[in-house]
Design a protein around this motif. Sequence first.
Motif, short mmCIF file in Angstrom:
data_model
loop_
_atom_site.label_atom_id
_atom_site.label_comp_id
_atom_site.label_asym_id
_atom_site.label_seq_id
_atom_site.Cartn_x
_atom_site.Cartn_y
_atom_site.Cartn_z
N GLU A 31 0.85 -1.18 0.00
CA GLU A 31 0.00 0.00 0.00
C GLU A 31 0.89 1.23 0.00
N LEU A 32 0.38 2.30 -0.55
CA LEU A 32 1.17 3.52 -0.70
C LEU A 32 1.19 4.31 0.60
N LEU A 33 2.38 4.63 1.09
CA LEU A 33 2.53 5.47 2.27
C LEU A 33 2.38 6.94 1.90
N PRO A 34 2.05 7.79 2.87
CA PRO A 34 2.09 9.24 2.60
C PRO A 34 3.48 9.64 2.13
N SER A 35 3.57 10.70 1.35
CA SER A 35 4.84 11.06 0.73
C SER A 35 5.73 11.93 1.61
N SER B 31 14.60 -0.25 12.02
CA SER B 31 14.83 0.88 11.12
C SER B 31 13.73 1.93 11.30
N PHE B 32 13.43 2.21 12.56
CA PHE B 32 12.39 3.18 12.89
C PHE B 32 13.04 4.57 12.85
N LYS B 33 13.05 5.15 11.64
CA LYS B 33 13.77 6.41 11.46
C LYS B 33 13.52 6.95 10.06
N GLY B 34 13.91 8.20 9.85
CA GLY B 34 14.05 8.81 8.54
C GLY B 34 12.90 8.57 7.59
N GLU B 35 13.23 8.08 6.41
CA GLU B 35 12.27 7.91 5.33
C GLU B 35 11.19 6.88 5.67
N ASN B 36 11.42 6.07 6.68
CA ASN B 36 10.42 5.06 7.04
C ASN B 36 9.29 5.63 7.88
N LEU B 37 9.38 6.90 8.26
CA LEU B 37 8.33 7.56 9.04
C LEU B 37 7.72 8.65 8.18
N ARG B 38 6.43 8.54 7.88
CA ARG B 38 5.76 9.47 6.97
C ARG B 38 4.55 10.10 7.65
N VAL B 39 4.31 11.36 7.35
CA VAL B 39 3.21 12.10 7.96
C VAL B 39 2.10 12.29 6.94
N SER B 40 0.87 11.92 7.30
CA SER B 40 -0.27 12.08 6.41
C SER B 40 -0.83 13.50 6.51
N ASP B 41 -1.73 13.83 5.62
CA ASP B 41 -2.33 15.18 5.62
C ASP B 41 -3.07 15.48 6.91
N ASP B 42 -3.60 14.43 7.56
CA ASP B 42 -4.32 14.66 8.82
C ASP B 42 -3.42 14.57 10.04
N GLY B 43 -2.09 14.51 9.83
CA GLY B 43 -1.13 14.55 10.93
C GLY B 43 -0.74 13.21 11.51
N GLY C 267 6.85 2.61 7.77
CA GLY C 267 7.20 1.66 6.72
C GLY C 267 8.53 0.99 7.04
N GLY C 268 9.12 0.33 6.05
CA GLY C 268 10.44 -0.26 6.22
C GLY C 268 10.50 -1.46 7.13
N PHE C 269 9.50 -2.32 7.08
CA PHE C 269 9.46 -3.48 7.98
C PHE C 269 10.29 -4.66 7.49
N GLU C 270 10.85 -4.57 6.30
CA GLU C 270 11.50 -5.75 5.72
C GLU C 270 12.65 -6.29 6.57
#
Length: 328
Positions: free
Chosen positions: A90-94, A205-217, A222-225
Amino acid sequence: MEDMYEKILWEGYGLRFYSGTRTRTGLVCKTDKGLRELKKARERMNNIRYAHDVKECLYRNGFTVISRFYNTMDGQPCFAKDGTLYVLEELLPSTPLDEDGKDSFVKGAETLGKMHQCAKGLESTFIQWDKERLPGQFSKRRVELAKIKRRIQRQGGYDSIDLLVMDNFNTYMEQTIQAEEFLQRAQYKDLVERAEREGAFCHHSFKGENLRVSDDGRLYVGGFEGCNSDIPLLDLAAYLKRYMKKTDGDKDGVFQILEAYQKNNPLEDKERVLLQALTIYPEKFLRLVNEYYNKRRACVSPAMQERLALAVEEEGRARELFHYIQEV
């Protein structure tokens, strides 16, 4: 390349591929069922199956801010094509989470605590627990550091990296011994056994690009591999170290991060002792030193010299973190 994506989506998932946009992590695909992100898997099949089980457990328990794997038509969480594994998510927030201030890390810590809490009850046939991993690692690195010192002393002349190791030897040897003592005080093996009984995992890998914020905050993860069966506290220790590295971390910030994490996942006294072991242990420096001296060196690598110098700085900040945790 588009022909390849089209084949993967059709043969593996029964989806029609219309177009794609490259991202840092993979390819966002427009299909007849909407947007999906296709990635090359960097892990083995069983690691992906374990990550799939983790995600499904989290989702069932109410932690829905993740990107689940889509199953292939034969029910697998990944698809093999020409010897390469692919996953469709599924697509994560950008928008990535900014890591330039205390507030962001506090928000992340609260999410981390909830994620760890929602993993309880995890069941998977791909779980692999190693009750001796940390004690074995700490002991092995301590012995390796002593050998490296003797090797440097035998060779005569010192290069810049040799000097860096010798200058920091006593400090890091003392910290490694201290970390081993904290592991014993925390009764590490008992904590591992409890985590195994409860069902737990470490994201790693709970950091950086693996943490994304949606429009509703809301904060998505991501990055569970690369996740595996381990004490979840390793994630918290790594996140606290990242806070010290990325910001002008102070005791108040450390306190707020710990408080936010414990909203959903309170720490016991033994876990606090383990957290101290994980923060005082100079993991990054020892790993890089071992990597450098186990290779045949024709000359000093400027890149490695820079990496080790930065590691010394980070370990200094980790020592500050260790003292903050003792105080709070």
